[in-house]
Design a protein around this motif. Structure first.
Motif, PDB file in Angstrom:
ATOM      1  N   THR A  49     -71.657  46.889 -17.927  1.00 36.24           N
ATOM      2  CA  THR A  49     -73.068  48.058 -17.267  1.00 36.24           C
ATOM      3  C   THR A  49     -73.113  49.107 -18.304  1.00 36.24           C
ATOM      4  O   THR A  49     -73.841  49.763 -18.787  1.00 36.24           O
ATOM      5  N   PHE A 101     -80.586  42.250 -29.997  1.00 39.25           N
ATOM      6  CA  PHE A 101     -79.946  43.384 -29.356  1.00 39.25           C
ATOM      7  C   PHE A 101     -78.460  42.931 -28.484  1.00 39.25           C
ATOM      8  O   PHE A 101     -77.723  43.277 -27.651  1.00 39.25           O
ATOM      9  N   ARG A 106     -80.796  51.604 -29.164  1.00 44.12           N
ATOM     10  CA  ARG A 106     -81.819  50.944 -29.651  1.00 44.12           C
ATOM     11  C   ARG A 106     -82.887  52.774 -29.702  1.00 44.12           C
ATOM     12  O   ARG A 106     -83.760  52.766 -30.388  1.00 44.12           O
ATOM     13  N   THR A 107     -82.653  53.567 -28.630  1.00 45.33           N
ATOM     14  CA  THR A 107     -83.035  55.318 -28.531  1.00 45.33           C
ATOM     15  C   THR A 107     -82.794  55.875 -29.900  1.00 45.33           C
ATOM     16  O   THR A 107     -84.155  56.397 -30.271  1.00 45.33           O
ATOM     17  N   ALA A 146     -78.028  50.773 -25.639  1.00 46.33           N
ATOM     18  CA  ALA A 146     -79.713  51.305 -24.530  1.00 46.33           C
ATOM     19  C   ALA A 146     -79.148  52.709 -25.717  1.00 46.33           C
ATOM     20  O   ALA A 146     -80.584  53.874 -26.258  1.00 46.33           O
ATOM     21  N   MET A 147     -78.769  53.425 -25.883  1.00 50.14           N
ATOM     22  CA  MET A 147     -78.813  54.583 -26.423  1.00 50.14           C
ATOM     23  C   MET A 147     -79.032  54.407 -27.978  1.00 50.14           C
ATOM     24  O   MET A 147     -79.753  55.025 -28.660  1.00 50.14           O
ATOM     25  N   PHE A 151     -85.478  41.748 -29.563  1.00 53.96           N
ATOM     26  CA  PHE A 151     -84.528  42.080 -27.994  1.00 53.96           C
ATOM     27  C   PHE A 151     -83.644  41.030 -28.090  1.00 53.96           C
ATOM     28  O   PHE A 151     -82.508  41.777 -27.558  1.00 53.96           O
ATOM     29  N   ALA A 155     -74.807  48.017 -21.574  1.00 59.58           N
ATOM     30  CA  ALA A 155     -75.944  47.671 -21.309  1.00 59.58           C
ATOM     31  C   ALA A 155     -76.025  49.886 -21.690  1.00 59.58           C
ATOM     32  O   ALA A 155     -77.632  49.785 -22.319  1.00 59.58           O
ATOM     33  N   VAL A 156     -75.058  50.621 -21.593  1.00 55.62           N
ATOM     34  CA  VAL A 156     -75.982  52.177 -22.035  1.00 55.62           C
ATOM     35  C   VAL A 156     -75.242  51.845 -23.491  1.00 55.62           C
ATOM     36  O   VAL A 156     -76.674  52.639 -23.388  1.00 55.62           O
ATOM     37  N   GLU A 213     -74.889  43.409 -27.494  1.00 56.69           N
ATOM     38  CA  GLU A 213     -74.754  43.820 -26.241  1.00 56.69           C
ATOM     39  C   GLU A 213     -73.752  43.565 -24.822  1.00 56.69           C
ATOM     40  O   GLU A 213     -72.142  43.702 -24.173  1.00 56.69           O
TER      41      GLU A 213
END
Length: 200
Positions: free
Chosen positions: A158, A134, A168-169, A165-166, A131, A161-162, A138
């Motif tokens: 923002t 990541f 990581r997904t 997150a993309m 974590f 972060a998005v 970020e």
């Protein structure tokens, strides 16, 4: 002079090979036996080196999960800086291309990424380390975006972060789905976001 350059190159290659062997040995042990049950002595023995050598490359066991944190931070900064030279790119385009570039760096490393994911499942310490990595990317991305003219800090944070997150997904889907390519999954995730209707 040439011999000196070759000597330095061989030493660096040896260091990289040793670091890779230690990382592979640690990840396999973590995934198989668990983080808490794995000793530095066991990792070093599997890699064919001494425990002292392990600590020349890693300060702690969990540092193995850094995924080249510093090098990838530098890559993100350089990518955003280079993309900023194109005035036709929106800040959203810059984020997407920077995160896709991050994914390209992992494409040939799938087996090791899968081991990292399995290893992280064995220990809260490793999940925290992953974590933190990541989060470091970020923050690096946000800082680079904030240097772009017309982008305020809140917007940069923002979007960063998005973007991560993309990533990581996409990583999670990548290790589950054989035959897929990580950069394509990242690009697809961004495409899904941009095409999804906003709630009224």
């Amino acid at each position: 002079m040439t011999e000196g350059i070759v000597g330095v190159g061989l030493r660096e290659q040896h260091k990289q090979t040793t670091r890779q062997a230690l990382e592979d040995a640690a990840l396999k042990r973590f995934a198989r036996d668990g983080f808490d049950q794995t000793s530095v002595d066991a990792i070093a023995a599997d890699a064919g080196v001494s425990p002292r050598t392990f600590f020349r490359y890693f300060a702690t066991k969990d540092e193995v999960l850094d995924m080249g944190r510093a090098a990838r931070q530098a890559m993100l900064r350089d990518t955003v800086r280079d993309l900023d030279l194109d005035p036709d790119l929106s800040v959203q385009d810059v984020v997407r291309q920077a995160v896709v570039a991050l994914a390209v760096g992992f494409q040939d490393d799938r087996a090791r990424v899968e081991l990292r994911q399995r290893a992280a499942e064995s220990s809260p310490v490793l999940r925290g380390r992953l974590f933190d990595t990541f989060v470091s990317w970020e923050r690096t991305l946000a800082a680079a975006l904030a240097d772009r003219p017309g982008v305020d800090r809140d917007t940069a944070e923002t979007l960063a972060a998005v973007g991560i997150a993309m990533f990581r997904t996409a990583i999670a889907r990548w290790v589950r789905g054989p035959g897929s390519e990580l950069p394509a999954l990242v690009a697809s995730a961004f495409g899904t976001l941009s095409s999804s209707p906003c709630p009224s």
